[in-house]
Design an enzyme around this catalytic site. Structure first.
Site, short mmCIF file in Angstrom:
data_model
loop_
_atom_site.label_atom_id
_atom_site.label_comp_id
_atom_site.label_asym_id
_atom_site.label_seq_id
_atom_site.Cartn_x
_atom_site.Cartn_y
_atom_site.Cartn_z
N PHE A 137 -45.33 23.64 -60.64
CA PHE A 137 -45.44 23.15 -62.02
C PHE A 137 -46.49 23.97 -62.75
O PHE A 137 -47.63 24.11 -62.29
CB PHE A 137 -45.85 21.67 -62.05
N ASP A 222 -52.60 29.75 -60.42
CA ASP A 222 -52.67 28.61 -61.35
C ASP A 222 -53.56 27.55 -60.70
O ASP A 222 -53.12 26.78 -59.86
CB ASP A 222 -51.26 28.06 -61.61
N LYS A 251 -57.45 21.76 -67.78
CA LYS A 251 -57.82 20.36 -67.50
C LYS A 251 -59.28 20.05 -67.87
O LYS A 251 -59.64 20.10 -69.02
CB LYS A 251 -57.55 20.04 -66.03
C1 LIG Z 1 -50.90 23.35 -62.01
C2 LIG Z 1 -50.68 23.09 -63.46
N1 LIG Z 1 -50.42 24.11 -64.29
C3 LIG Z 1 -50.21 23.93 -65.60
C4 LIG Z 1 -50.28 22.68 -66.16
C5 LIG Z 1 -50.03 22.50 -67.64
O1 LIG Z 1 -51.20 22.09 -68.27
P1 LIG Z 1 -51.13 21.39 -69.73
O2 LIG Z 1 -50.51 20.06 -69.54
O3 LIG Z 1 -52.59 21.32 -70.14
O4 LIG Z 1 -50.35 22.29 -70.59
C6 LIG Z 1 -50.56 21.58 -65.35
C7 LIG Z 1 -50.60 20.23 -65.91
O5 LIG Z 1 -50.56 19.23 -65.24
C8 LIG Z 1 -50.76 21.79 -63.96
O6 LIG Z 1 -51.01 20.77 -63.14
#
Ligand SMILES: Cc1ncc(COP(=O)(O)O)c(C=O)c1O
Length: 393
Positions: A137, A222, A251
């Protein structure tokens, strides 16, 4: 009438907002420590830190003071002007990340940090093929969505961007096979969050890095969910990866203010032309005040605490006896409990008992507690979870 009154804001929200979120039926008006507080003053123990954002809980004195101090000074300032807090925050973040990362592009969300990473990888390699993982994700904007696995998020928008290929997580053979010289980058979570708190085998990240380097494929880490101390070190990949190409953070790193950051190595930074990627609010002084204050709090003593309290939480969860439970897994305060069935009822029943957790994957209850969580709060959660599980039999 009384119930209507109590649900006034839920009803207004449901009427005026695009119905794009699952609504958990609670209206919170305040937060304090590990608790969210509803309209009638009822306290809910938030053991998912508001989806991993409120890493120091709510209304943390030091963070709110530092952010409040910047409010009357300069809340926002376009990136074409210099600013004291932005300069210091960039310097501090780059030095805290280390691993050969030399520059940062600030933004305002995780997905935005991923968008920048994808564009920078194209600029650095001239290629538009990417690898990411089954269960991964990375966000829901179009670029990030192209790398996000879950078909239900992707299907209405296909075809998505460029050439994205999904390979199994924690599988080096598939990477060896897929990482050809047309691939710009491999986008990877060091621990999968949304996908079900999936922890790869020891040494996986190190080998991924070796294979990518050998093939001239960039590695985009990520760490939006797993980074910033969540697993008991500043970055979840700190131990296994020495030199990094691109790192995404987000976050809770700016004290709860909207935040994203894409860090790049010197070689990549040199290939990013001026004006090609900007964002009005990226690196605003308010978020930078939050970032500087948060970085101050993220020290070795805290990381040790995250490890210890995380082990305590996982240990207590592992002792729960039920044939509904498949496994408890995770690292530090990133914990997943997988169930054979009834996952959604378990989360709902915990919520009825004023404990907040979130789903991950199709069968996992995910806990991302704030780092300030106390043993008594974990004990309370475990007792209530046992009660919930017993009631389901
Ligand atoms: C691993 C990871 N990458 C990207 C994101 C996307 O972040 P945002 O919701 O701030 O766009 C999230 C959100 O939960 C995430 O857990």
């Amino acid at each position: 009438m009384l119930i209507e009154q109590g649900r006034k804001f839920e009803i207004l929200q449901r009427r005026y907002l695009v119905d794009s979120y699952i609504n958990r039926g609670l209206t919170f008006v305040r937060g304090e420590g590990c608790y969210l507080i509803d309209e009638s003053g009822e306290k809910y123990l938030d053991l998912m830190s508001n989806y991993g954002v409120n890493i120091f809980g709510y209304n943390h004195l030091y963070l709110t003071q530092k952010i409040a101090a910047e409010l009357p000074e300069l809340m926002t300032l376009h990136g074409s002007f210099n600013n004291d807090l932005r300069a210091l925050a960039a310097q501090e973040l780059v030095s805290r990340c280390g691993h050969g990362l030399s520059r940062v592009q600030f933004s305002s969300s995780g997905a935005e940090a991923i968008e920048a990473a994808l564009k920078f990888a194209v600029l650095a390699t001239g290629r538009k093929k990417f690898l990411s993982c089954g269960g991964g994700f990375h966000g829901k904007t179009l670029g990030a969505l192209s790398a996000t696995y879950q078909p239900k998020y992707r299907m209405p928008f296909e075809p998505l961007l460029w050439d994205f290929k999904f390979i199994p997580y924690n599988d080096l053979d598939s990477l060896e096979e897929a990482a050809d010289n047309n691939v710009a980058a491999f986008l990877l979570e060091p621990i999968q969050g949304e996908g079900g708190i999936n922890v790869p085998a020891e040494g996986y990240l190190r080998e991924v890095r070796r294979i990518c380097q050998q093939r001239g494929v960039l590695l985009i880490l990520d760490e939006i969910q797993a980074g910033a101390g969540r697993t008991g070190s500043f970055l979840a990949s700190d131990e296994e990866i020495e030199e990094m190409d691109i790192l995404c953070l987000g976050k809770g790193l700016a004290g709860g203010l909207p935040f994203g950051a894409t860090l790049v190595s010197r070689e990549i930074a040199e290939k990013i032309p001026r004006s090609i990627h900007t964002s009005t609010f990226g690196g605003n002084p308010l978020a930078c005040a939050g970032l500087l204050a948060t970085l101050e709090l993220l020290n070795d003593a805290l990381f040790l605490h995250v490890k210890e309290i995380g082990d305590y939480f996982s240990g207590r969860l592992r002792k729960i006896k039920s044939n509904l439970i498949v496994e408890v897994r995770g690292k530090g305060l990133m914990i997943g409990m997988e169930f054979k069935e009834r996952r959604d009822s378990i989360i709902k029943d915990l919520q009825k008992r004023k404990i907040l957790a979130v789903p991950a994957g199709s069968s996992v209850v995910r806990f991302l507690p704030p780092y300030i969580v106390e043993k008594t709060q974990i004990d309370e959660c475990v007792e209530k979870l046992e009660e919930v599980i017993k009631s389901l039999k």
